[in-house]
Design a protein around this motif. Sequence first.
Motif, PDB file in Angstrom:
ATOM      1  N   LEU A   1       0.829  -1.205   0.000  1.00  0.00           N
ATOM      2  CA  LEU A   1       0.000   0.000   0.000  1.00  0.00           C
ATOM      3  C   LEU A   1       0.860   1.250   0.000  1.00  0.00           C
ATOM      4  CD1 LEU A   1      -2.785   1.214   0.066  1.00  0.00           C
ATOM      5  CD2 LEU A   1      -2.826   0.963   2.544  1.00  0.00           C
ATOM      6  N   LEU A   2       1.952   1.237   0.748  1.00  0.00           N
ATOM      7  CA  LEU A   2       2.851   2.385   0.769  1.00  0.00           C
ATOM      8  C   LEU A   2       3.487   2.591  -0.600  1.00  0.00           C
ATOM      9  CD1 LEU A   2       4.122   4.590   2.482  1.00  0.00           C
ATOM     10  CD2 LEU A   2       5.912   2.983   3.145  1.00  0.00           C
ATOM     11  N   GLY A   3       3.841   1.517  -1.267  1.00  0.00           N
ATOM     12  CA  GLY A   3       4.405   1.638  -2.609  1.00  0.00           C
ATOM     13  C   GLY A   3       3.430   2.266  -3.579  1.00  0.00           C
ATOM     14  N   VAL A   4       2.154   1.850  -3.505  1.00  0.00           N
ATOM     15  CA  VAL A   4       1.139   2.435  -4.388  1.00  0.00           C
ATOM     16  C   VAL A   4       0.995   3.932  -4.128  1.00  0.00           C
ATOM     17  CG1 VAL A   4      -1.312   2.430  -4.949  1.00  0.00           C
ATOM     18  CG2 VAL A   4      -0.094   0.271  -4.699  1.00  0.00           C
ATOM     19  N   VAL A   5       0.950   4.304  -2.847  1.00  0.00           N
ATOM     20  CA  VAL A   5       0.805   5.726  -2.510  1.00  0.00           C
ATOM     21  C   VAL A   5       2.011   6.524  -2.985  1.00  0.00           C
ATOM     22  CG1 VAL A   5       0.642   7.350  -0.600  1.00  0.00           C
ATOM     23  CG2 VAL A   5      -0.729   5.272  -0.589  1.00  0.00           C
ATOM     24  N   LEU A   6       3.209   5.984  -2.822  1.00  0.00           N
ATOM     25  CA  LEU A   6       4.403   6.701  -3.285  1.00  0.00           C
ATOM     26  C   LEU A   6       4.383   6.889  -4.794  1.00  0.00           C
ATOM     27  CD1 LEU A   6       7.185   5.083  -1.064  1.00  0.00           C
ATOM     28  CD2 LEU A   6       6.259   7.392  -0.891  1.00  0.00           C
ATOM     29  N   VAL A   7       3.942   5.873  -5.521  1.00  0.00           N
ATOM     30  CA  VAL A   7       3.857   6.022  -6.982  1.00  0.00           C
ATOM     31  C   VAL A   7       2.849   7.104  -7.352  1.00  0.00           C
ATOM     32  CG1 VAL A   7       3.140   4.850  -9.092  1.00  0.00           C
ATOM     33  CG2 VAL A   7       4.611   3.672  -7.474  1.00  0.00           C
ATOM     34  N   VAL A   8       1.678   7.077  -6.701  1.00  0.00           N
ATOM     35  CA  VAL A   8       0.657   8.093  -7.002  1.00  0.00           C
ATOM     36  C   VAL A   8       1.159   9.485  -6.652  1.00  0.00           C
ATOM     37  CG1 VAL A   8      -1.646   8.893  -6.385  1.00  0.00           C
ATOM     38  CG2 VAL A   8      -1.232   6.462  -6.747  1.00  0.00           C
ATOM     39  N   VAL A   9       1.786   9.620  -5.479  1.00  0.00           N
ATOM     40  CA  VAL A   9       2.311  10.927  -5.075  1.00  0.00           C
ATOM     41  C   VAL A   9       3.366  11.410  -6.052  1.00  0.00           C
ATOM     42  CG1 VAL A   9       3.701  12.087  -3.318  1.00  0.00           C
ATOM     43  CG2 VAL A   9       1.749  10.691  -2.636  1.00  0.00           C
ATOM     44  N   THR A  10       4.252  10.515  -6.478  1.00  0.00           N
ATOM     45  CA  THR A  10       5.299  10.901  -7.421  1.00  0.00           C
ATOM     46  C   THR A  10       4.708  11.324  -8.753  1.00  0.00           C
ATOM     47  OG1 THR A  10       6.844   9.375  -6.358  1.00  0.00           O
ATOM     48  CG2 THR A  10       7.400  10.117  -8.571  1.00  0.00           C
ATOM     49  N   VAL A  11       3.772  10.531  -9.264  1.00  0.00           N
ATOM     50  CA  VAL A  11       3.165  10.850 -10.567  1.00  0.00           C
ATOM     51  C   VAL A  11       2.387  12.155 -10.502  1.00  0.00           C
ATOM     52  CG1 VAL A  11       1.437  10.051 -12.228  1.00  0.00           C
ATOM     53  CG2 VAL A  11       3.090   8.451 -11.304  1.00  0.00           C
ATOM     54  N   PHE A  12       1.798  12.451  -9.359  1.00  0.00           N
ATOM     55  CA  PHE A  12       0.992  13.658  -9.249  1.00  0.00           C
ATOM     56  C   PHE A  12       1.831  14.885  -8.876  1.00  0.00           C
ATOM     57  CE2 PHE A  12      -1.477  16.525  -6.466  1.00  0.00           C
ATOM     58  CZ  PHE A  12      -2.427  16.956  -7.378  1.00  0.00           C
ATOM     59  N   CYS A  13       2.731  14.748  -7.914  1.00  0.00           N
ATOM     60  CA  CYS A  13       3.436  15.910  -7.377  1.00  0.00           C
ATOM     61  C   CYS A  13       4.545  16.423  -8.290  1.00  0.00           C
ATOM     62  CB  CYS A  13       4.016  15.576  -6.000  1.00  0.00           C
ATOM     63  SG  CYS A  13       2.772  15.371  -4.724  1.00  0.00           S
ATOM     64  N   VAL A  14       5.276  15.530  -8.943  1.00  0.00           N
ATOM     65  CA  VAL A  14       6.380  15.989  -9.794  1.00  0.00           C
ATOM     66  C   VAL A  14       5.867  16.849 -10.944  1.00  0.00           C
ATOM     67  CG1 VAL A  14       8.211  15.218 -11.342  1.00  0.00           C
ATOM     68  CG2 VAL A  14       7.919  14.117  -9.124  1.00  0.00           C
ATOM     69  N   PRO A  15       4.881  16.391 -11.742  1.00  0.00           N
ATOM     70  CA  PRO A  15       4.368  17.295 -12.790  1.00  0.00           C
ATOM     71  C   PRO A  15       3.769  18.571 -12.226  1.00  0.00           C
ATOM     72  CG  PRO A  15       3.672  15.030 -13.196  1.00  0.00           C
ATOM     73  CD  PRO A  15       4.240  15.066 -11.824  1.00  0.00           C
ATOM     74  N   LEU A  16       3.067  18.450 -11.065  1.00  0.00           N
ATOM     75  CA  LEU A  16       2.481  19.659 -10.468  1.00  0.00           C
ATOM     76  C   LEU A  16       3.565  20.660 -10.091  1.00  0.00           C
ATOM     77  CD1 LEU A  16       0.029  21.156  -9.339  1.00  0.00           C
ATOM     78  CD2 LEU A  16       0.341  19.901  -7.203  1.00  0.00           C
ATOM     79  N   ALA A  17       4.663  20.169  -9.520  1.00  0.00           N
ATOM     80  CA  ALA A  17       5.751  21.071  -9.148  1.00  0.00           C
ATOM     81  C   ALA A  17       6.358  21.743 -10.378  1.00  0.00           C
ATOM     82  CB  ALA A  17       6.819  20.288  -8.383  1.00  0.00           C
ATOM     83  N   LEU A  18       6.540  20.968 -11.444  1.00  0.00           N
ATOM     84  CA  LEU A  18       7.101  21.557 -12.670  1.00  0.00           C
ATOM     85  C   LEU A  18       6.173  22.608 -13.258  1.00  0.00           C
ATOM     86  CD1 LEU A  18       8.550  18.339 -14.362  1.00  0.00           C
ATOM     87  CD2 LEU A  18       9.806  20.122 -13.152  1.00  0.00           C
ATOM     88  N   VAL A  19       4.869  22.331 -13.285  1.00  0.00           N
ATOM     89  CA  VAL A  19       3.901  23.293 -13.835  1.00  0.00           C
ATOM     90  C   VAL A  19       3.854  24.552 -12.984  1.00  0.00           C
ATOM     91  CG1 VAL A  19       1.446  23.681 -14.291  1.00  0.00           C
ATOM     92  CG2 VAL A  19       2.533  21.543 -14.999  1.00  0.00           C
ATOM     93  N   GLU A  20       3.830  24.376 -11.653  1.00  0.00           N
ATOM     94  CA  GLU A  20       3.776  25.548 -10.772  1.00  0.00           C
ATOM     95  C   GLU A  20       5.040  26.391 -10.883  1.00  0.00           C
ATOM     96  OE1 GLU A  20       1.430  26.840  -8.762  1.00  0.00           O
ATOM     97  OE2 GLU A  20       0.065  25.421  -9.715  1.00  0.00           O
ATOM     98  N   LYS A  21       6.171  25.746 -11.003  1.00  0.00           N
ATOM     99  CA  LYS A  21       7.417  26.502 -11.157  1.00  0.00           C
ATOM    100  C   LYS A  21       7.407  27.303 -12.449  1.00  0.00           C
ATOM    101  CE  LYS A  21      12.428  25.995 -11.422  1.00  0.00           C
ATOM    102  NZ  LYS A  21      13.568  25.043 -11.421  1.00  0.00           N
ATOM    103  N   GLN A  22       6.925  26.658 -13.512  1.00  0.00           N
ATOM    104  CA  GLN A  22       6.848  27.377 -14.782  1.00  0.00           C
ATOM    105  C   GLN A  22       5.862  28.540 -14.705  1.00  0.00           C
ATOM    106  OE1 GLN A  22       8.779  26.828 -17.410  1.00  0.00           O
ATOM    107  NE2 GLN A  22       7.848  28.569 -18.475  1.00  0.00           N
ATOM    108  N   THR A  23       4.769  28.325 -13.968  1.00  0.00           N
ATOM    109  CA  THR A  23       3.775  29.401 -13.819  1.00  0.00           C
ATOM    110  C   THR A  23       4.353  30.580 -13.047  1.00  0.00           C
ATOM    111  OG1 THR A  23       1.980  27.783 -13.853  1.00  0.00           O
ATOM    112  CG2 THR A  23       1.480  29.943 -12.927  1.00  0.00           C
ATOM    113  N   ILE A  24       5.075  30.313 -11.986  1.00  0.00           N
ATOM    114  CA  ILE A  24       5.677  31.403 -11.198  1.00  0.00           C
ATOM    115  C   ILE A  24       6.689  32.165 -12.033  1.00  0.00           C
ATOM    116  CG2 ILE A  24       7.172  31.862  -9.216  1.00  0.00           C
ATOM    117  CD1 ILE A  24       5.821  29.498  -7.806  1.00  0.00           C
ATOM    118  N   THR A  25       7.514  31.460 -12.779  1.00  0.00           N
ATOM    119  CA  THR A  25       8.511  32.132 -13.613  1.00  0.00           C
ATOM    120  C   THR A  25       7.854  32.951 -14.712  1.00  0.00           C
ATOM    121  OG1 THR A  25      10.061  30.316 -13.184  1.00  0.00           O
ATOM    122  CG2 THR A  25      10.546  31.751 -15.048  1.00  0.00           C
ATOM    123  N   SER A  26       6.800  32.387 -15.335  1.00  0.00           N
ATOM    124  CA  SER A  26       6.108  33.115 -16.406  1.00  0.00           C
ATOM    125  C   SER A  26       5.427  34.377 -15.875  1.00  0.00           C
ATOM    126  CB  SER A  26       5.068  32.207 -17.067  1.00  0.00           C
ATOM    127  OG  SER A  26       5.684  31.091 -17.675  1.00  0.00           O
TER     128      SER A  26
END
Length: 418
Positions: free
Chosen positions: A9-34
């Motif tokens: 269960l922890l592995g599933v949650v880590l995969v979901v968090v990684t798939v969701f948070c990494v793109p979100l962080a990249l998009v938010e960083k690009q938004t702040i810079t823009s």
Amino acid sequence: MKRRMINSLLGVVLVVVTVFCVPLALVEKQTITSTAQNRVDAAAVRLLGLVETRLAAGEPVTGERIGTGVVEGDYAEITVPGQPPVAIGDQPTGGRPLRATETGPHGETVTVEQSRHDVDRDTANMLLLIGLVALLAVAAAVALALWQARRLTRPLIDLAETAERLGSGDPRPRDRRYGVAELDRVAEVLDGSAERIGRMLTAERRLAADASHQLRTPLTALSMRLEEITALAHQPETVREEATIALQQVERLTDVVQRLLTNQRDTHGPSAAGFDLDEVVKQQAEEWSASLRGTGRRLVTEGLSHVHAMGTPGTVSQVLATLIENSLMHGGGTVTLRVRPSGSSVVVEVQDEGQGVPAELGNRVFERAVSGRNSTGIGLAVARDLAEADGGRLELLSLKPPVFALFLPRSSAVVEPD
């Protein structure tokens, strides 16, 4: 199992968090810079408008007159053809700043620079927020996994204890349910098995107890009659000797019946103890010699003497009696009782010179209802069960000549050559 459930269960949650948070962080960083870059572009356009207004009015372009159009903290550089460059503010240091350049219709150029400090600060705050959310999600997943693991493993442990109780001879159903369909089904099956085992054990014990009680009375009467025969002084010596042997057999059978009754009350059975194997072998040789002589055959003993084995003398006597009787009925020639060592065991072999065991039977002779010569097929099966219950084992070592071997654990033995 609990650890595997938590890890999965922890592995599933880590995969979901990684798939969701990494793109979100990249998009938010690009938004702040823009957003910061757009602000600098807008400042450059606004400042260029002020410069064009001054030029159209024929007024000079100086830092004092244009400085009000520059946001505090920004750096602006204005270049007008035919005039020296004008710089407003302090040029940012420490890294590549945000920059925007605008050019007017008369060749005037406006460049605005802004430090990345605010952008980096907003990006760090954004990453910290996403990290906290991910950490909370992982913590919630761990808590949920622990709860779910306990919820599933407790019934499994309880079911394992129920199965262990059934194996140890306690067939009482527990009637426990756990709210999980699959586990409840297993519990129902175990309870049903417990009820069936309980009924079978009760029937077996009742049958054994009834048979024992029914046998004990005629055995007592027969024992009394044999004692009267041996007490008559005018009887021939041979009759008295045969009566004495028959009385010994009756006493041994009575002991077996009594032990059967005891076993019905104590499911653990009697504990094995050391005994003198010589006495048992000698007693069997004396009992069966007359029967073999009546058919023109004989019984001899060979091997070790003064050997002590672990077991029950009555049980060992029954097993050997079964083997000798089997040789008497189905074998031929001399019957040999041989005692020899075998590692930590002592072996009593019963061999004759007959045709042997048919090859198609082999070790199946110990199965119930399996017989090669019109017998019941029960004697050898019962003998093997008795041997195993007493801590030994009964094996067929050779088909021709037939050699049956009773293996018994050795006690502290003093071995002397025969």
